[in-house]
Design a protein around this motif. Structure first.
Motif, PDB file in Angstrom:
ATOM      1  N   ASN A 126      -3.043   4.842 -13.192  1.00 61.50           N
ATOM      2  CA  ASN A 126      -3.103   6.187 -12.621  1.00 61.50           C
ATOM      3  C   ASN A 126      -3.525   7.178 -13.705  1.00 61.50           C
ATOM      4  O   ASN A 126      -3.770   6.798 -14.858  1.00 61.50           O
ATOM      5  N   LYS A 127      -3.594   8.436 -13.361  1.00 60.33           N
ATOM      6  CA  LYS A 127      -4.147   9.426 -14.289  1.00 60.33           C
ATOM      7  C   LYS A 127      -3.289   9.667 -15.518  1.00 60.33           C
ATOM      8  O   LYS A 127      -3.761  10.245 -16.502  1.00 60.33           O
ATOM      9  N   VAL A 128      -2.034   9.207 -15.488  1.00 58.19           N
ATOM     10  CA  VAL A 128      -1.181   9.361 -16.668  1.00 58.19           C
ATOM     11  C   VAL A 128      -0.973   8.031 -17.374  1.00 58.19           C
ATOM     12  O   VAL A 128      -0.103   7.893 -18.235  1.00 58.19           O
ATOM     13  N   GLY A 129      -1.780   7.027 -17.029  1.00 59.51           N
ATOM     14  CA  GLY A 129      -1.808   5.792 -17.784  1.00 59.51           C
ATOM     15  C   GLY A 129      -0.845   4.710 -17.364  1.00 59.51           C
ATOM     16  O   GLY A 129      -0.657   3.725 -18.100  1.00 59.51           O
ATOM     17  N   VAL A 130      -0.222   4.842 -16.194  1.00 58.09           N
ATOM     18  CA  VAL A 130       0.716   3.827 -15.713  1.00 58.09           C
ATOM     19  C   VAL A 130      -0.033   2.817 -14.845  1.00 58.09           C
ATOM     20  O   VAL A 130      -0.847   3.193 -14.002  1.00 58.09           O
ATOM     21  N   ILE A 131       0.256   1.534 -15.049  1.00 57.38           N
ATOM     22  CA  ILE A 131      -0.392   0.468 -14.277  1.00 57.38           C
ATOM     23  C   ILE A 131       0.029   0.554 -12.813  1.00 57.38           C
ATOM     24  O   ILE A 131       1.225   0.562 -12.506  1.00 57.38           O
ATOM     25  N   ILE A 132      -0.958   0.577 -11.925  1.00 59.86           N
ATOM     26  CA  ILE A 132      -0.630   0.541 -10.499  1.00 59.86           C
ATOM     27  C   ILE A 132      -1.223  -0.698  -9.812  1.00 59.86           C
ATOM     28  O   ILE A 132      -0.981  -0.926  -8.635  1.00 59.86           O
ATOM     29  N   ALA A 181       0.845  -1.193   0.000  1.00 60.22           N
ATOM     30  CA  ALA A 181       0.000   0.000   0.000  1.00 60.22           C
ATOM     31  C   ALA A 181       0.883   1.247   0.000  1.00 60.22           C
ATOM     32  O   ALA A 181       1.346   1.697   1.045  1.00 60.22           O
ATOM     33  N   ALA A 182       1.132   1.772  -1.190  1.00 55.66           N
ATOM     34  CA  ALA A 182       2.004   2.940  -1.320  1.00 55.66           C
ATOM     35  C   ALA A 182       1.317   4.191  -0.777  1.00 55.66           C
ATOM     36  O   ALA A 182       0.102   4.357  -0.897  1.00 55.66           O
ATOM     37  N   LYS A 183       2.118   5.067  -0.202  1.00 54.32           N
ATOM     38  CA  LYS A 183       1.587   6.327   0.302  1.00 54.32           C
ATOM     39  C   LYS A 183       1.289   7.270  -0.865  1.00 54.32           C
ATOM     40  O   LYS A 183       1.773   7.084  -1.984  1.00 54.32           O
ATOM     41  N   GLN A 184       0.530   8.293  -0.581  1.00 54.13           N
ATOM     42  CA  GLN A 184       0.090   9.203  -1.633  1.00 54.13           C
ATOM     43  C   GLN A 184       1.267   9.861  -2.351  1.00 54.13           C
ATOM     44  O   GLN A 184       1.226  10.055  -3.569  1.00 54.13           O
ATOM     45  N   ASP A 185       2.297  10.196  -1.600  1.00 56.50           N
ATOM     46  CA  ASP A 185       3.461  10.821  -2.232  1.00 56.50           C
ATOM     47  C   ASP A 185       4.096   9.887  -3.247  1.00 56.50           C
ATOM     48  O   ASP A 185       4.513  10.324  -4.335  1.00 56.50           O
ATOM     49  N   PHE A 186       4.178   8.596  -2.921  1.00 59.32           N
ATOM     50  CA  PHE A 186       4.688   7.597  -3.867  1.00 59.32           C
ATOM     51  C   PHE A 186       3.809   7.551  -5.110  1.00 59.32           C
ATOM     52  O   PHE A 186       4.301   7.574  -6.249  1.00 59.32           O
ATOM     53  N   LEU A 187       2.505   7.486  -4.907  1.00 54.64           N
ATOM     54  CA  LEU A 187       1.581   7.347  -6.031  1.00 54.64           C
ATOM     55  C   LEU A 187       1.593   8.559  -6.956  1.00 54.64           C
ATOM     56  O   LEU A 187       1.195   8.456  -8.120  1.00 54.64           O
ATOM     57  N   GLU A 188       2.061   9.680  -6.442  1.00 56.22           N
ATOM     58  CA  GLU A 188       2.091  10.890  -7.265  1.00 56.22           C
ATOM     59  C   GLU A 188       3.479  11.219  -7.801  1.00 56.22           C
ATOM     60  O   GLU A 188       3.597  11.788  -8.889  1.00 56.22           O
ATOM     61  N   ASN A 189       4.541  10.845  -7.055  1.00 56.35           N
ATOM     62  CA  ASN A 189       5.860  11.359  -7.403  1.00 56.35           C
ATOM     63  C   ASN A 189       6.950  10.314  -7.642  1.00 56.35           C
ATOM     64  O   ASN A 189       8.001  10.640  -8.186  1.00 56.35           O
ATOM     65  N   ASP A 190       6.742   9.073  -7.231  1.00 58.63           N
ATOM     66  CA  ASP A 190       7.798   8.068  -7.397  1.00 58.63           C
ATOM     67  C   ASP A 190       8.054   7.803  -8.886  1.00 58.63           C
ATOM     68  O   ASP A 190       7.123   7.901  -9.714  1.00 58.63           O
ATOM     69  N   ILE A 191       9.302   7.471  -9.217  1.00 54.05           N
ATOM     70  CA  ILE A 191       9.623   7.213 -10.623  1.00 54.05           C
ATOM     71  C   ILE A 191       8.819   6.043 -11.179  1.00 54.05           C
ATOM     72  O   ILE A 191       8.587   5.956 -12.389  1.00 54.05           O
ATOM     73  N   LEU A 242       6.334   0.798 -16.912  1.00 54.58           N
ATOM     74  CA  LEU A 242       5.736  -0.496 -16.599  1.00 54.58           C
ATOM     75  C   LEU A 242       5.050  -0.503 -15.239  1.00 54.58           C
ATOM     76  O   LEU A 242       4.328  -1.444 -14.908  1.00 54.58           O
ATOM     77  N   GLY A 243       5.279   0.513 -14.423  1.00 56.53           N
ATOM     78  CA  GLY A 243       4.574   0.662 -13.162  1.00 56.53           C
ATOM     79  C   GLY A 243       4.658  -0.552 -12.264  1.00 56.53           C
ATOM     80  O   GLY A 243       5.709  -1.169 -12.098  1.00 56.53           O
ATOM     81  N   ALA A 244       3.493  -0.920 -11.686  1.00 57.03           N
ATOM     82  CA  ALA A 244       3.451  -2.054 -10.761  1.00 57.03           C
ATOM     83  C   ALA A 244       3.784  -3.366 -11.455  1.00 57.03           C
ATOM     84  O   ALA A 244       4.348  -4.273 -10.839  1.00 57.03           O
ATOM     85  N   LEU A 245       3.446  -3.490 -12.728  1.00 57.74           N
ATOM     86  CA  LEU A 245       3.774  -4.717 -13.467  1.00 57.74           C
ATOM     87  C   LEU A 245       5.278  -4.918 -13.540  1.00 57.74           C
ATOM     88  O   LEU A 245       5.774  -6.030 -13.337  1.00 57.74           O
ATOM     89  N   GLY A 246       6.012  -3.845 -13.804  1.00 58.99           N
ATOM     90  CA  GLY A 246       7.463  -3.964 -13.890  1.00 58.99           C
ATOM     91  C   GLY A 246       8.133  -4.095 -12.541  1.00 58.99           C
ATOM     92  O   GLY A 246       9.110  -4.845 -12.388  1.00 58.99           O
ATOM     93  N   ASP A 247       7.608  -3.401 -11.550  1.00 56.07           N
ATOM     94  CA  ASP A 247       8.241  -3.395 -10.232  1.00 56.07           C
ATOM     95  C   ASP A 247       7.882  -4.635  -9.425  1.00 56.07           C
ATOM     96  O   ASP A 247       8.727  -5.475  -9.141  1.00 56.07           O
ATOM     97  N   ALA A 248       6.609  -4.777  -9.067  1.00 55.98           N
ATOM     98  CA  ALA A 248       6.168  -5.917  -8.253  1.00 55.98           C
ATOM     99  C   ALA A 248       5.878  -7.147  -9.109  1.00 55.98           C
ATOM    100  O   ALA A 248       6.138  -8.277  -8.699  1.00 55.98           O
ATOM    101  N   GLY A 249       5.332  -6.930 -10.299  1.00 60.69           N
ATOM    102  CA  GLY A 249       5.001  -8.051 -11.166  1.00 60.69           C
ATOM    103  C   GLY A 249       6.219  -8.845 -11.606  1.00 60.69           C
ATOM    104  O   GLY A 249       6.131 -10.058 -11.821  1.00 60.69           O
ATOM    105  N   LEU A 254      -1.550  -0.745  -4.334  1.00 55.61           N
ATOM    106  CA  LEU A 254      -2.734  -0.255  -3.630  1.00 55.61           C
ATOM    107  C   LEU A 254      -3.177  -1.141  -2.474  1.00 55.61           C
ATOM    108  O   LEU A 254      -4.068  -0.756  -1.720  1.00 55.61           O
ATOM    109  N   ASP A 255      -2.592  -2.336  -2.329  1.00 56.15           N
ATOM    110  CA  ASP A 255      -3.040  -3.309  -1.335  1.00 56.15           C
ATOM    111  C   ASP A 255      -2.012  -3.446  -0.218  1.00 56.15           C
ATOM    112  O   ASP A 255      -0.840  -3.103  -0.381  1.00 56.15           O
ATOM    113  N   ASN A 256      -2.456  -3.994   0.894  1.00 51.88           N
ATOM    114  CA  ASN A 256      -1.554  -4.223   2.021  1.00 51.88           C
ATOM    115  C   ASN A 256      -0.381  -5.111   1.608  1.00 51.88           C
ATOM    116  O   ASN A 256      -0.486  -5.922   0.686  1.00 51.88           O
TER     117      ASN A 256
END
Length: 370
Positions: free
Chosen positions: A228-234, A174-184, A193-200, A255-257
């Motif tokens: 997200n609003k710019v089209g990256v998978i979260i 569960a990423a914090k709001q700052d992560f969801l808005e500003n993390d690379i 690739l967002g969450a698919l590339g990182d966690a997937g 987004l999950d625990n």
């Protein structure tokens, strides 16, 4: 006499630590810097950043020796003739440029995952490494924990585990709001690739590991991915299917625990793992297995019950990764060995499946052949 002297010289050379340069000061580079210190066969030799002040601060805060070189560019690290290997934790969109350049400069390479935006880019990196005779390894640290080898022993036992039938893997936090808005990892120009590339990436690797890296025939993305609003998978998931009937599923999300679970089911046994990405404890890890389990006569419990297995290690998994990589580099540098092809092969297979999941999403959740 000459042969004895030569063997002594070679032994002394082999004992020399591999000199690492680090490109960038990403947060994960702190962990790998510590791993380089702990590995005992490598040393922190240089760090480069776009800012000399930032590089100097990173070196000071992360245990670099006073003799370490601090550079205000990535090029300067690669141009240093004494740097043997580099760790590259840069955004994925920059991997192909800097990894290829590192290989061309004869630097052995640990590349942060996901290793590329797609397999086409990865092939450029791997071709450069092969042409220059340098070792490539991605930074999937759990692969190097001794627990991983212990679990594989169970999965390879036909009596205890049997034939593989299914795998389920999940990595969520569960990423914090700052992560969801500003993390690379949520920026389309940095880590598209967002969450698919990182966690997937971890989920896919665990599934391939369980299946002895046999690629699935088809991949089908699950409906309901979150962007997200710019089209990256979260958040997303997929199912993988083999011709012999094996099936696997995974779910990854920002987004999950926090969950890092793997369940591997065979005809005779089952393996459960709750902390596969990072163990609950640094020097002790566990997993549970069950063989030919069933319910008791009155359906009041299990018989036999699953058993818990504990594996200890003197070094954390990231230090074991660096140690193995440095051993391979030392063999190349001092003994004239060839690079180990296992690691680039595993990276490419993981990327192939990741690409197929992404393509399935883009095609409206159609099955995609790998």
């Amino acid at each position: 006499m000459y042969c004895n002297s030569l063997s002594v010289i070679k032994k002394k050379m082999a004992e020399q630590p591999i000199k690492f340069g680090i490109l960038g000061c990403a947060s994960i580079a702190r962990k790998v810097s510590r791993a380089i210190i702990l590995s005992q066969n490598s040393t922190l030799y240089a760090v480069g950043s776009r800012s000399l002040e930032k590089a100097a601060k990173f070196a000071m805060e992360n245990g670099f020796p006073e003799s370490a070189k601090v550079y205000d560019s990535y090029d300067a690290v690669l141009d240093d003739p004494d740097v043997d290997a580099v760790y590259v934790p840069l955004p994925t969109s920059l991997h192909v440029k800097w990894a290829v350049l590192a290989a061309q400069k004869k630097k052995h390479l640990i590349l942060e995952k996901p290793v590329a935006l797609n397999v086409k880019e990865l092939d450029l990196i791997l071709e450069a490494c092969e042409s220059s005779g340098v070792q490539f390894m991605d930074s999937t640290m759990w692969m190097h924990h001794p627990r991983t080898a212990s679990m594989k022993e169970f999965l390879s036992n036909s009596e205890l585990f049997g034939d593989l039938k299914s795998v389920n893997s999940s990595f969520t936090f569960a990423a914090k709001q700052d992560f969801l808005e500003n993390d690379i990892r949520v920026k389309p120009d940095l880590d598209a690739l967002g969450a698919l590339g990182d966690a997937g990436w971890y989920c896919i690797r665990s599934i391939l590991w369980a299946s002895d890296f046999e690629l699935p025939k088809t991949v089908l993305a699950l409906r309901g991915p979150v962007f997200n609003k710019v089209g990256v998978i979260i958040s997303c998931g997929a199912s993988l299917h083999w011709e012999d009937g094996k099936v696997a599923t995974f779910h990854c999300s920002f987004l999950d625990n926090l969950t890092t679970d793997v369940t591997v089911v065979g005809t005779n046994g089952t393996l459960h793992l709750r902390d596969f990405v990072i163990p609950f404890e640094e020097k002790k890890a566990s997993f549970s297995v069950a063989t030919k389990s069933g319910f008791t006569d009155l359906l009041t419990g299990w018989k036999p019950k699953p058993s818990e297995h504990h594996v200890t290690t003197d070094l954390p998994q990231e230090a074991l990764m660096v140690r193995e990589f440095s051993r391979l580099v030392g063999s190349i540098k001092f003994d004239g060995s060839k690079p180990e092809i296992k690691w680039p092969t595993l990276s490419r297979k993981t990327q192939q499946v990741l690409d197929a999941v992404k393509l399935s999403i883009e095609r409206g959740f159609e099955a995609v052949e790998v």
